[in-house]
Design an enzyme around this catalytic site. Structure first.
Site, PDB file in Angstrom:
ATOM      1  N   GLU A  48      -0.427 -29.848  28.537  1.00  0.00           N
ATOM      2  CA  GLU A  48      -1.668 -30.628  28.400  1.00  0.00           C
ATOM      3  C   GLU A  48      -1.463 -31.809  27.463  1.00  0.00           C
ATOM      4  O   GLU A  48      -2.181 -32.799  27.526  1.00  0.00           O
ATOM      5  CB  GLU A  48      -2.787 -29.731  27.862  1.00  0.00           C
ATOM      6  CG  GLU A  48      -3.440 -28.873  28.922  1.00  0.00           C
ATOM      7  CD  GLU A  48      -4.610 -28.089  28.367  1.00  0.00           C
ATOM      8  OE1 GLU A  48      -5.645 -28.708  28.087  1.00  0.00           O
ATOM      9  OE2 GLU A  48      -4.473 -26.863  28.202  1.00  0.00           O
ATOM     10  N   LYS A  60       0.725  -8.016  12.650  1.00  0.00           N
ATOM     11  CA  LYS A  60      -0.312  -7.093  12.187  1.00  0.00           C
ATOM     12  C   LYS A  60      -1.555  -7.360  13.017  1.00  0.00           C
ATOM     13  O   LYS A  60      -2.066  -8.479  13.033  1.00  0.00           O
ATOM     14  CB  LYS A  60      -0.593  -7.283  10.699  1.00  0.00           C
ATOM     15  CG  LYS A  60      -1.567  -6.238  10.149  1.00  0.00           C
ATOM     16  CD  LYS A  60      -1.727  -6.314   8.643  1.00  0.00           C
ATOM     17  CE  LYS A  60      -2.656  -5.207   8.163  1.00  0.00           C
ATOM     18  NZ  LYS A  60      -2.870  -5.210   6.720  1.00  0.00           N
ATOM     19  N   THR A 103       1.624  -4.549   4.262  1.00  0.00           N
ATOM     20  CA  THR A 103       1.532  -4.864   5.689  1.00  0.00           C
ATOM     21  C   THR A 103       1.014  -6.278   5.966  1.00  0.00           C
ATOM     22  O   THR A 103       1.256  -6.812   7.042  1.00  0.00           O
ATOM     23  CB  THR A 103       0.611  -3.847   6.403  1.00  0.00           C
ATOM     24  OG1 THR A 103      -0.628  -3.793   5.704  1.00  0.00           O
ATOM     25  CG2 THR A 103       1.242  -2.482   6.442  1.00  0.00           C
ATOM     26  N   ASP A 104       0.320  -6.876   4.999  1.00  0.00           N
ATOM     27  CA  ASP A 104      -0.355  -8.155   5.273  1.00  0.00           C
ATOM     28  C   ASP A 104       0.609  -9.247   5.730  1.00  0.00           C
ATOM     29  O   ASP A 104       0.302 -10.010   6.647  1.00  0.00           O
ATOM     30  CB  ASP A 104      -1.098  -8.645   4.024  1.00  0.00           C
ATOM     31  CG  ASP A 104      -2.350  -7.823   3.738  1.00  0.00           C
ATOM     32  OD1 ASP A 104      -2.689  -6.954   4.564  1.00  0.00           O
ATOM     33  OD2 ASP A 104      -2.984  -8.044   2.684  1.00  0.00           O
ATOM     34  N   THR A 146       0.820  -1.211   0.000  1.00  0.00           N
ATOM     35  CA  THR A 146       0.000   0.000   0.000  1.00  0.00           C
ATOM     36  C   THR A 146       0.851   1.257   0.000  1.00  0.00           C
ATOM     37  O   THR A 146       0.461   2.284  -0.540  1.00  0.00           O
ATOM     38  CB  THR A 146      -0.902  -0.007   1.247  1.00  0.00           C
ATOM     39  OG1 THR A 146      -1.687  -1.182   1.198  1.00  0.00           O
ATOM     40  CG2 THR A 146      -1.813   1.186   1.296  1.00  0.00           C
ATOM     41  N   TYR A 198      -7.371   0.730  -3.791  1.00  0.00           N
ATOM     42  CA  TYR A 198      -6.157   1.134  -4.497  1.00  0.00           C
ATOM     43  C   TYR A 198      -5.546  -0.094  -5.136  1.00  0.00           C
ATOM     44  O   TYR A 198      -5.908  -1.223  -4.839  1.00  0.00           O
ATOM     45  CB  TYR A 198      -5.162   1.738  -3.509  1.00  0.00           C
ATOM     46  CG  TYR A 198      -4.741   0.711  -2.494  1.00  0.00           C
ATOM     47  CD1 TYR A 198      -5.527   0.461  -1.386  1.00  0.00           C
ATOM     48  CD2 TYR A 198      -3.609  -0.060  -2.703  1.00  0.00           C
ATOM     49  CE1 TYR A 198      -5.188  -0.527  -0.495  1.00  0.00           C
ATOM     50  CE2 TYR A 198      -3.265  -1.062  -1.805  1.00  0.00           C
ATOM     51  CZ  TYR A 198      -4.060  -1.284  -0.710  1.00  0.00           C
ATOM     52  OH  TYR A 198      -3.731  -2.278   0.159  1.00  0.00           O
TER      53      TYR A 198
HETATM   54  N1  GLU Z   1      -2.851  -6.135   0.914  1.00  0.00           N
HETATM   55  C1  GLU Z   1      -1.964  -5.055   1.030  1.00  0.00           C
HETATM   56  C2  GLU Z   1      -0.534  -5.501   1.267  1.00  0.00           C
HETATM   57  O1  GLU Z   1      -0.233  -6.185   2.203  1.00  0.00           O
HETATM   58  C3  GLU Z   1      -2.569  -4.188   2.029  1.00  0.00           C
HETATM   59  C4  GLU Z   1      -1.812  -3.952   3.167  1.00  0.00           C
HETATM   60  C5  GLU Z   1      -0.867  -2.824   3.064  1.00  0.00           C
HETATM   61  O2  GLU Z   1       0.129  -2.733   2.423  1.00  0.00           O
HETATM   62  O3  GLU Z   1      -1.219  -2.004   3.830  1.00  0.00           O
HETATM   63  O4  GLU Z   1       0.302  -5.204   0.455  1.00  0.00           O
END
Ligand code: GLU
Length: 349
Positions: A306, A185, A112-113, A33, A46
């Protein structure tokens, strides 16, 4: 006399020029992103990875005072499409940059994923103590209050800071500094998307000032036995999620596919039901390494608690999430299939 003065002036100039030198930072861009372009400023939708790295750095001109920056485009993908091939490229290039002294620090821009997975993979493979800082953004560059420029500025500031040396691979996000091993995340859409549930942040960056407050006792400054080349074939390890009344079909299917390892995202302390228990016995009998992790976002999975791991033939992930346990098991399996040794990796890194 004249000669001596000339020599002294030259030395002084050289010392001054050295003192003026800014840290050299290479940005390895992968997409996400942070490089995303949307149709309108008031919409979150986007296309990831559209904006090249030079334009991203161009949006924060003042960062040129912090470091001498150059960029390399490794990929242009949303990180849901991250692959082991790209991970290997990143690890090989990062080690090459430091081995050849091409830079004093590396920043990796990343979606971020799956950023937490890339951070841990690199944490286990980058052998220099120079900083490697991952960052990204939750809002595309075209959005109102895009968070990418600030996150990128902060990441460069951290990578350029002598304080970041020897801290392992770091994730910098929303002014927090997180250890690449522990970070996760935590939010699907919010700008404060990252946190380390077990350990908290290791530091903060604000207003160009970097401060660290704690350090991981695990992989930081510990040279791991792992290494990869671009053509290294990593063993296949898959993750199976446990839930109430889950049937064992997925485990049996993976065994029939001859996977090398299975990480179970168990419930609570890495638990699973009777159907899974029987399927795990079949998997272990077939020679698959089974690692118990947990779908719970914090805490650790305790060996011989356990579940009787010695009897069942399983190992545990300690406090690694299933997605990070998979990475350690893949790399561990490049070295050994001995369960004691593999378990020791989980208690060390
Ligand atoms: N799906 C995107 C990615 O991981 C959205 C997350 C991002 O970059 O914020 O590239």
């Amino acid at each position: 006399m004249k000669k001596t003065i000339l020599l002294m002036c030259t030395v002084l100039l050289a010392v001054f020029a050295y003192a003026q030198q800014k840290p050299r930072i290479i940005i390895l861009a992968t997409g996400g992103t942070i490089a995303g372009a949307g149709k309108a400023a008031d919409r979150a939708g986007y296309e990831a990875g559209k904006i090249p790295i030079d334009d991203l750095v161009g949006a924060i001109p003042s960062v040129k005072k912090v470091a001498d920056i150059s960029g390399e485009q490794i990929s242009s993908i949303g990180s849901q499409d991250m692959t082991i091939e790209i991970w290997k490229k990143l690890a090989v290039r990062a080690n090459e940059i430091f081995d050849k002294n091409e830079a004093d620090g590396i920043v990796i821009t990343h979606g971020t994923d799956t950023q937490e997975e890339t951070a841990y993979f690199l944490d286990l493979l980058v052998s220099s103590d120079k900083p490697v800082v991952l960052t990204g953004s939750m809002r595309p560059a075209t959005a109102i209050s895009a968070d990418g420029p600030k996150n990128l500025y902060d990441a460069i500031t951290i990578a350029a800071s002598p304080k970041a040396k020897g801290k392992g691979v770091i994730v910098s996000f929303n002014e927090g500094i997180f250890d690449g091993r522990d970070v996760m995340k935590m939010s699907t859409t919010k700008v404060n998307a990252f946190f380390s549930p077990n350990t908290g942040p290791i530091g903060q960056v604000y207003d160009g000032k970097v401060e660290f407050y704690q350090a991981s006792m695990r992989e930081v400054n510990v040279k791991t036995p792992f290494s990869v080349k671009v053509d290294t074939k990593l063993p296949r390890v898959d993750i199976v999620y446990m839930y109430a009344d889950a049937p064992s079909d997925q485990i049996d299917m993976l065994v029939s596919k001859k996977v090398d390892g299975i990480v179970i995202a168990g419930v609570g302390n890495g638990n699973f039901n009777k159907a899974y228990m029987d399927a795990v016995k079949r998997a272990v009998a077939a020679g698959v390494i089974v690692c118990r992790a947990s779908r719970a976002p914090s805490g650790r999975v305790v060996l011989e608690d356990e579940i009787n791991d010695a009897e069942l033939g399983t190992i545990v992930s300690d406090d690694l999430t299933p997605q990070k346990a998979r990475i350690l098991l893949m790399l561990g399996l490049t070295k050994t299939r001995d369960k004691k040794q593999l378990q020791q990796y989980f208690f060390t890194y």
